[in-house]
Design a protein around this motif. Structure first.
Motif, PDB file in Angstrom:
ATOM      1  N   LEU A 196       0.818  -1.219   0.000  1.00 52.09           N
ATOM      2  CA  LEU A 196       0.000   0.000   0.000  1.00 52.09           C
ATOM      3  C   LEU A 196       0.852   1.270   0.000  1.00 52.09           C
ATOM      4  N   TYR A 197       2.064   1.209  -0.550  1.00 57.63           N
ATOM      5  CA  TYR A 197       2.935   2.382  -0.503  1.00 57.63           C
ATOM      6  C   TYR A 197       2.404   3.542  -1.343  1.00 57.63           C
ATOM      7  N   ASP A 198       1.474   3.248  -2.266  1.00 55.16           N
ATOM      8  CA  ASP A 198       0.914   4.310  -3.107  1.00 55.16           C
ATOM      9  C   ASP A 198      -0.563   4.556  -2.810  1.00 55.16           C
ATOM     10  N   HIS A 199      -1.006   4.180  -1.600  1.00 51.05           N
ATOM     11  CA  HIS A 199      -2.396   4.374  -1.202  1.00 51.05           C
ATOM     12  C   HIS A 199      -2.461   5.164   0.105  1.00 51.05           C
ATOM     13  N   THR A 200      -3.537   5.921   0.276  1.00 53.37           N
ATOM     14  CA  THR A 200      -3.739   6.683   1.514  1.00 53.37           C
ATOM     15  C   THR A 200      -3.859   5.757   2.716  1.00 53.37           C
ATOM     16  N   ALA A 201      -4.463   4.589   2.514  1.00 55.39           N
ATOM     17  CA  ALA A 201      -4.611   3.633   3.620  1.00 55.39           C
ATOM     18  C   ALA A 201      -3.248   3.221   4.169  1.00 55.39           C
ATOM     19  N   GLY A 202      -2.248   3.095   3.278  1.00 58.93           N
ATOM     20  CA  GLY A 202      -0.909   2.759   3.744  1.00 58.93           C
ATOM     21  C   GLY A 202      -0.318   3.839   4.616  1.00 58.93           C
ATOM     22  N   VAL A 203      -0.550   5.105   4.270  1.00 59.54           N
ATOM     23  CA  VAL A 203      -0.072   6.224   5.089  1.00 59.54           C
ATOM     24  C   VAL A 203      -0.716   6.194   6.470  1.00 59.54           C
ATOM     25  N   VAL A 204      -2.027   5.978   6.504  1.00 58.49           N
ATOM     26  CA  VAL A 204      -2.739   5.932   7.780  1.00 58.49           C
ATOM     27  C   VAL A 204      -2.226   4.797   8.651  1.00 58.49           C
ATOM     28  N   LEU A 205      -2.023   3.634   8.055  1.00 62.21           N
ATOM     29  CA  LEU A 205      -1.561   2.479   8.824  1.00 62.21           C
ATOM     30  C   LEU A 205      -0.155   2.692   9.384  1.00 62.21           C
ATOM     31  N   VAL A 206       0.760   3.177   8.559  1.00 64.99           N
ATOM     32  CA  VAL A 206       2.142   3.293   9.019  1.00 64.99           C
ATOM     33  C   VAL A 206       2.286   4.394  10.061  1.00 64.99           C
ATOM     34  N   VAL A 207       1.534   5.491   9.934  1.00 71.48           N
ATOM     35  CA  VAL A 207       1.593   6.555  10.938  1.00 71.48           C
ATOM     36  C   VAL A 207       0.979   6.081  12.246  1.00 71.48           C
ATOM     37  N   SER A 208      -0.159   5.393  12.170  1.00 73.26           N
ATOM     38  CA  SER A 208      -0.814   4.888  13.383  1.00 73.26           C
ATOM     39  C   SER A 208       0.047   3.841  14.079  1.00 73.26           C
ATOM     40  N   ALA A 209       0.605   2.923  13.296  1.00 70.46           N
ATOM     41  CA  ALA A 209       1.434   1.869  13.880  1.00 70.46           C
ATOM     42  C   ALA A 209       2.711   2.432  14.491  1.00 70.46           C
ATOM     43  N   GLY A 210       3.202   3.531  13.949  1.00 77.70           N
ATOM     44  CA  GLY A 210       4.422   4.125  14.492  1.00 77.70           C
ATOM     45  C   GLY A 210       4.204   4.888  15.769  1.00 77.70           C
ATOM     46  N   ASN A 211       2.999   5.449  15.952  1.00 82.39           N
ATOM     47  CA  ASN A 211       2.736   6.271  17.132  1.00 82.39           C
ATOM     48  C   ASN A 211       2.136   5.488  18.287  1.00 82.39           C
ATOM     49  N   ALA A 212       1.357   4.455  17.996  1.00 83.73           N
ATOM     50  CA  ALA A 212       0.669   3.718  19.058  1.00 83.73           C
ATOM     51  C   ALA A 212       1.626   3.111  20.083  1.00 83.73           C
TER      52      ALA A 212
END
Length: 437
Positions: free
Chosen positions: A408-424
């Protein structure tokens, strides 16, 4: 103790001075991490820059060890107050040098490196790590309500750089521009495509200049706290117990700290003196303040029953589990995740990386503030929280391993997942665990 009584026993100038002084604890090193998304685009280390900084920060843990050994060997010479000045002074000078030299490079081992940034970050990490074992012992000279100001200031040391980073600009993906490549003689030898980044609202140098101002304010606040007579009145560095025989020959007037503690003993009265007070009565016995606080809970704020205090034993299974969880949490949040964050987030774009780095700096103090109100001593709850954080961390490690083409590197869902997983794992779950302990 109610809010009215708390406010009545708290001096606003002292509270503010402690809070501003405590900002110096981690603000400069947090500031370096906030600026990493801008630095990786121009410094020779590139995506590997966070890994270099993580190693430097871990090496800097020799600072607290050296201070502890020095304090043990020469307790009278090594005083907290002048060590605080060293911490703030070194941080201020290092930030001032970063204003001018953060992007200076040199060749080391045949490769170009950001020597100025790496060396100055080492000094920042040394003093910031040492502040963890200096600031709190210094604040032991004050009554317990001012510890809250210390914790608020330490929280602001992460919150302020995070807010400044967001104001500075989240950052957009670069624009690719065609150019030409020339040789040493200026002859065109080919074409090249290079990225052009939008400039932030203010530069990295201005950011470090703002940190210098804040560190100067912290040093000024500490000077007032340590030397101003009106603020020194709130120090409680020694407690004198007056025996019954002495009480019969001399009637002492209870201090405000004594009155607020609510202790009434028929055999002895307690008198709290400031640091500059010297006991002259032969019937008085100087007692270590920590011993009195441990036995009678004399903190000037509240009285805590000793029956409510859990005994600490390193052989206890519960204590061992908690220590292992804390070690695991710190290994992930301060070592593994920051070092791979560029590899796991940058494939999703500059926006994802900027959000992940700067929101993690913001989330930590906010999560610790949340943890002050939601407290639990359940080992099962801590294990569950650590497990959730570990799952998110594993996702981040997997994305870094699959870089530069993660799912999902070219999808908005990938951005949401990686940011959420990094902060949680670095905020809510982990900070709640550390605050509760």
């Amino acid at each position: 103790m109610g809010l009215k009584e708390y406010l009545r026993n708290t001096s606003v100038p002292v509270f503010l001075a402690v809070m501003v002084f405590a900002i110096a604890s981690w603000i400069d090193l947090n500031g370096v991490w906030v600026e990493i998304p801008l630095m990786v685009n121009v410094l020779p280390e590139g995506w590997a820059l966070p890994s270099y900084l993580v190693i430097i920060t871990q090496i800097a843990n020799v600072g607290p060890l050296a201070y502890t050994v020095a304090k043990k060997l020469a307790p009278r010479r090594v005083q907290e107050w002048w060590v605080v000045y060293v911490i703030i002074g070194v941080g201020l000078v290092a930030c001032l040098l970063l204003v001018f030299f953060w992007d200076e490079t040199s060749v080391v081992g045949g490769e170009e490196h950001s020597t100025a940034l790496l060396v100055l970050t080492l000094f920042l990490a040394l003093v910031d790590c040492t502040s963890s074992v200096v600031f709190l012992p210094y604040m032991a000279q004050y009554t317990a309500q001012y510890l809250n100001a210390l914790y608020v200031g330490e929280g602001l040391s992460g919150l302020i750089p995070g807010v400044l980073g967001i104001v500075q600009g989240i950052g957009k993906d670069p624009t690719c521009v065609n150019g030409t490549r020339t040789d040493a003689n200026g002859t065109e030898v080919g074409h090249v495509v290079y990225p052009v980044y939008d400039p932030p609202l203010f530069s990295v140098s201005v950011f470090f200049g703002i940190l210098c101002v804040l560190l100067f304010a912290s040093g000024f606040a500490f000077t007032l706290l340590h030397f101003h007579p009106r603020l020194r009145e709130h120090k409680v560095s020694r407690i004198v117990v007056i025996t019954a025989a002495a009480a019969g020959t001399r009637k002492s007037r209870p201090s405000p700290e004594e009155s607020s503690s609510g202790i009434d003993s028929p055999s002895a009265s307690v008198e709290v003196h400031s640091q500059d007070t010297t006991a002259t009565d032969t019937d008085t016995t100087a007692v270590d303040a920590k011993t009195i606080q441990k036995s009678q809970s004399l903190d000037g704020i509240s009285s805590i029953s000793s029956s409510n205090i859990d005994s600490f034993s390193p052989k206890s299974l519960r204590v061992v589990v908690h220590l292992m969880l804390i070690g695991w949490i710190n290994a992930l949040s301060n070592g593994v995740l920051p070092s791979i964050q560029s590899y796991s987030c940058l494939p999703y774009g500059n926006l994802a990386y900027n959000l992940s780095v700067r929101l993690s700096i913001l989330a930590n103090p906010l999560a610790c503030f949340f943890g002050l109100f939601v407290r639990t001593r359940s080992t099962v709850a801590f294990v569950v929280l650590a497990a959730i954080g570990t799952v998110f961390s594993a996702y981040h490690v997997a994305m870094a391993a699959l870089s530069p083409y993660p799912p999902l590197y070219d999808h908005t869902a990938g951005v949401v997942l990686v940011v959420s997983a990094g902060n949680a794992p670095r905020s809510r779950n982990f900070s709640l665990k550390k605050t509760a302990d």
